[in-house]
Design a protein around this motif. Structure first.
Motif, PDB file in Angstrom:
ATOM      1  N   THR A  46       0.860  -1.178   0.000  1.00 23.24           N
ATOM      2  CA  THR A  46       0.000   0.000   0.000  1.00 23.24           C
ATOM      3  C   THR A  46       0.899   1.232   0.000  1.00 23.24           C
ATOM      4  O   THR A  46       1.649   1.469   0.952  1.00 23.24           O
ATOM      5  CB  THR A  46      -0.922   0.013   1.233  1.00 23.24           C
ATOM      6  OG1 THR A  46      -1.745  -1.159   1.222  1.00 23.24           O
ATOM      7  CG2 THR A  46      -1.819   1.242   1.227  1.00 23.24           C
ATOM      8  N   HIS A 104       5.144  -5.364   8.802  1.00 22.31           N
ATOM      9  CA  HIS A 104       4.413  -5.467  10.069  1.00 22.31           C
ATOM     10  C   HIS A 104       5.030  -6.539  10.966  1.00 22.31           C
ATOM     11  O   HIS A 104       5.966  -7.246  10.579  1.00 22.31           O
ATOM     12  CB  HIS A 104       2.939  -5.771   9.811  1.00 22.31           C
ATOM     13  CG  HIS A 104       2.730  -6.952   8.923  1.00 22.31           C
ATOM     14  ND1 HIS A 104       2.864  -8.253   9.365  1.00 22.31           N
ATOM     15  CD2 HIS A 104       2.431  -7.040   7.598  1.00 22.31           C
ATOM     16  CE1 HIS A 104       2.625  -9.081   8.369  1.00 22.31           C
ATOM     17  NE2 HIS A 104       2.371  -8.380   7.282  1.00 22.31           N
ATOM     18  N   ILE A 154      -0.589  -4.059   8.914  1.00 28.98           N
ATOM     19  CA  ILE A 154      -0.199  -2.673   8.643  1.00 28.98           C
ATOM     20  C   ILE A 154      -1.123  -1.671   9.320  1.00 28.98           C
ATOM     21  O   ILE A 154      -0.915  -0.464   9.197  1.00 28.98           O
ATOM     22  CB  ILE A 154      -0.136  -2.403   7.131  1.00 28.98           C
ATOM     23  CG1 ILE A 154      -1.501  -2.636   6.468  1.00 28.98           C
ATOM     24  CG2 ILE A 154       0.934  -3.280   6.474  1.00 28.98           C
ATOM     25  CD1 ILE A 154      -1.548  -2.175   5.004  1.00 28.98           C
ATOM     26  N   GLU A 155      -2.108  -2.159  10.054  1.00 25.86           N
ATOM     27  CA  GLU A 155      -2.976  -1.243  10.806  1.00 25.86           C
ATOM     28  C   GLU A 155      -2.359  -0.826  12.137  1.00 25.86           C
ATOM     29  O   GLU A 155      -2.957  -0.049  12.887  1.00 25.86           O
ATOM     30  CB  GLU A 155      -4.345  -1.888  11.045  1.00 25.86           C
ATOM     31  CG  GLU A 155      -4.331  -3.046  12.044  1.00 25.86           C
ATOM     32  CD  GLU A 155      -3.902  -4.367  11.442  1.00 25.86           C
ATOM     33  OE1 GLU A 155      -3.861  -5.357  12.189  1.00 25.86           O
ATOM     34  OE2 GLU A 155      -3.596  -4.414  10.238  1.00 25.86           O
ATOM     35  N   ARG A 210      -0.539   1.153  14.957  1.00 27.37           N
ATOM     36  CA  ARG A 210      -0.633   2.612  15.119  1.00 27.37           C
ATOM     37  C   ARG A 210       0.605   3.350  14.609  1.00 27.37           C
ATOM     38  O   ARG A 210       0.492   4.427  14.016  1.00 27.37           O
ATOM     39  CB  ARG A 210      -0.918   2.959  16.578  1.00 27.37           C
ATOM     40  CG  ARG A 210       0.243   2.764  17.514  1.00 27.37           C
ATOM     41  CD  ARG A 210      -0.157   3.014  18.946  1.00 27.37           C
ATOM     42  NE  ARG A 210      -0.685   1.788  19.533  1.00 27.37           N
ATOM     43  CZ  ARG A 210      -1.364   1.753  20.688  1.00 27.37           C
ATOM     44  NH1 ARG A 210      -1.606   2.848  21.343  1.00 27.37           N
ATOM     45  NH2 ARG A 210      -1.794   0.604  21.157  1.00 27.37           N
ATOM     46  N   LYS A 244       0.705   3.295  10.671  1.00 26.82           N
ATOM     47  CA  LYS A 244      -0.278   4.234  10.135  1.00 26.82           C
ATOM     48  C   LYS A 244       0.167   5.674  10.333  1.00 26.82           C
ATOM     49  O   LYS A 244       0.000   6.518   9.443  1.00 26.82           O
ATOM     50  CB  LYS A 244      -1.636   4.004  10.804  1.00 26.82           C
ATOM     51  CG  LYS A 244      -2.332   2.721  10.397  1.00 26.82           C
ATOM     52  CD  LYS A 244      -3.587   2.461  11.228  1.00 26.82           C
ATOM     53  CE  LYS A 244      -4.618   3.551  11.080  1.00 26.82           C
ATOM     54  NZ  LYS A 244      -5.849   3.259  11.864  1.00 26.82           N
ATOM     55  N   GLU A 276       2.403  -5.938   3.330  1.00 24.29           N
ATOM     56  CA  GLU A 276       1.727  -7.051   3.993  1.00 24.29           C
ATOM     57  C   GLU A 276       2.343  -8.358   3.510  1.00 24.29           C
ATOM     58  O   GLU A 276       2.350  -8.647   2.316  1.00 24.29           O
ATOM     59  CB  GLU A 276       0.235  -7.035   3.681  1.00 24.29           C
ATOM     60  CG  GLU A 276      -0.499  -5.855   4.302  1.00 24.29           C
ATOM     61  CD  GLU A 276      -1.957  -5.827   3.895  1.00 24.29           C
ATOM     62  OE1 GLU A 276      -2.770  -6.491   4.575  1.00 24.29           O
ATOM     63  OE2 GLU A 276      -2.290  -5.159   2.899  1.00 24.29           O
ATOM     64  N   ARG A 330      -0.311 -12.830   5.870  1.00 23.08           N
ATOM     65  CA  ARG A 330      -1.420 -11.939   6.229  1.00 23.08           C
ATOM     66  C   ARG A 330      -2.386 -11.800   5.057  1.00 23.08           C
ATOM     67  O   ARG A 330      -3.615 -11.779   5.246  1.00 23.08           O
ATOM     68  CB  ARG A 330      -0.881 -10.572   6.620  1.00 23.08           C
ATOM     69  CG  ARG A 330      -0.215 -10.510   7.966  1.00 23.08           C
ATOM     70  CD  ARG A 330      -1.191 -10.501   9.115  1.00 23.08           C
ATOM     71  NE  ARG A 330      -2.059  -9.337   9.123  1.00 23.08           N
ATOM     72  CZ  ARG A 330      -2.893  -9.032  10.123  1.00 23.08           C
ATOM     73  NH1 ARG A 330      -2.966  -9.817  11.182  1.00 23.08           N
ATOM     74  NH2 ARG A 330      -3.660  -7.974  10.068  1.00 23.08           N
TER      75      ARG A 330
END
Length: 207
Positions: free
Chosen positions: A14, A29, A35-36, A38, A41, A58, A62
């Protein structure tokens, strides 16, 4: 967002690119999340304003919806396989990641020609097992390296890190995910500002 085929399965990138990026920061990650996270991001939101493109990576496990990360060798295989896609914009690429992703970046940086390594919450050892040190991975990165570490990270507090050719920025009170207790007086936004500020200043020194 695009999918990249690797020998470990399809991975996903992304991108967040500014109009005229100076370099790309690729971030993997950890083994317990995606990748969400904190900090990932926050970096993807903040750094493009400073001319740094961010690629959130990712791993295939995942993308496939699996809950358990594979062996380190498989993680490295996937990272190597997607590296050409990260270098495609023709910019210097800084390898990075959090926890297990930081280990992957350190293990592969020199061989892939990474400009540097950004290691977030580097897991120096399993919690409560300091004798199981992974310092050799960090010390063997072979490129300029910044470690951003929580002051209360059970996987390795800043004072436990050995001397070496890398820089270390401490996030006071932070745990492995950079969460801090209320007594710290810091909000999550302030903590993330510490992380992105340390990373941003260091990245600016590379170019």
């Amino acid at each position: 967002m695009h999918t990249v085929d690797t020998d470990a399965g399809p991975a996903r990138i992304t991108w967040t690119l500014p109009p005229e990026p100076r370099l790309v920061l690729a971030l993997g990650h950890g083994a317990g999340g995606g990748i969400e996270a904190r900090d990932l991001k926050a970096l993807a939101a903040a750094l493009p304003r400073a001319g740094v493109g961010v690629a959130l990576v990712e791993q295939p496990w995942r993308v496939a919806g699996k809950k358990l990360a594979p062996a380190p060798k498989t993680l490295d295989t996937a990272w190597r396989g997607l590296w050409p896609a990260l270098t495609a914009p023709g910019l210097p690429v800084v390898a990075g990641g959090r926890s297990a992703g930081a280990r992957v970046a350190c293990r592969t940086a020199s061989g892939l020609g990474a400009r540097a390594v950004l290691a977030l919450s580097f897991p120096l050892h399993p919690p409560g097992r300091p004798e199981k040190s992974r310092a050799d991975e960090l010390l063997g990165a072979g490129v300029p390296t910044l470690v951003v570490q929580g002051g209360n990270d059970p996987f390795g507090r800043p004072g436990e890190f050995p001397p070496g050719e890398y820089e270390l920025a401490e996030v006071e009170y932070g745990d492995h995910g950079f969460a801090v207790p209320k007594r710290s007086g810091l909000s999550e936004a302030q903590v993330m500002s510490l992380v992105t500020g340390a990373a941003g200043r260091w990245l600016a020194s590379l170019v």
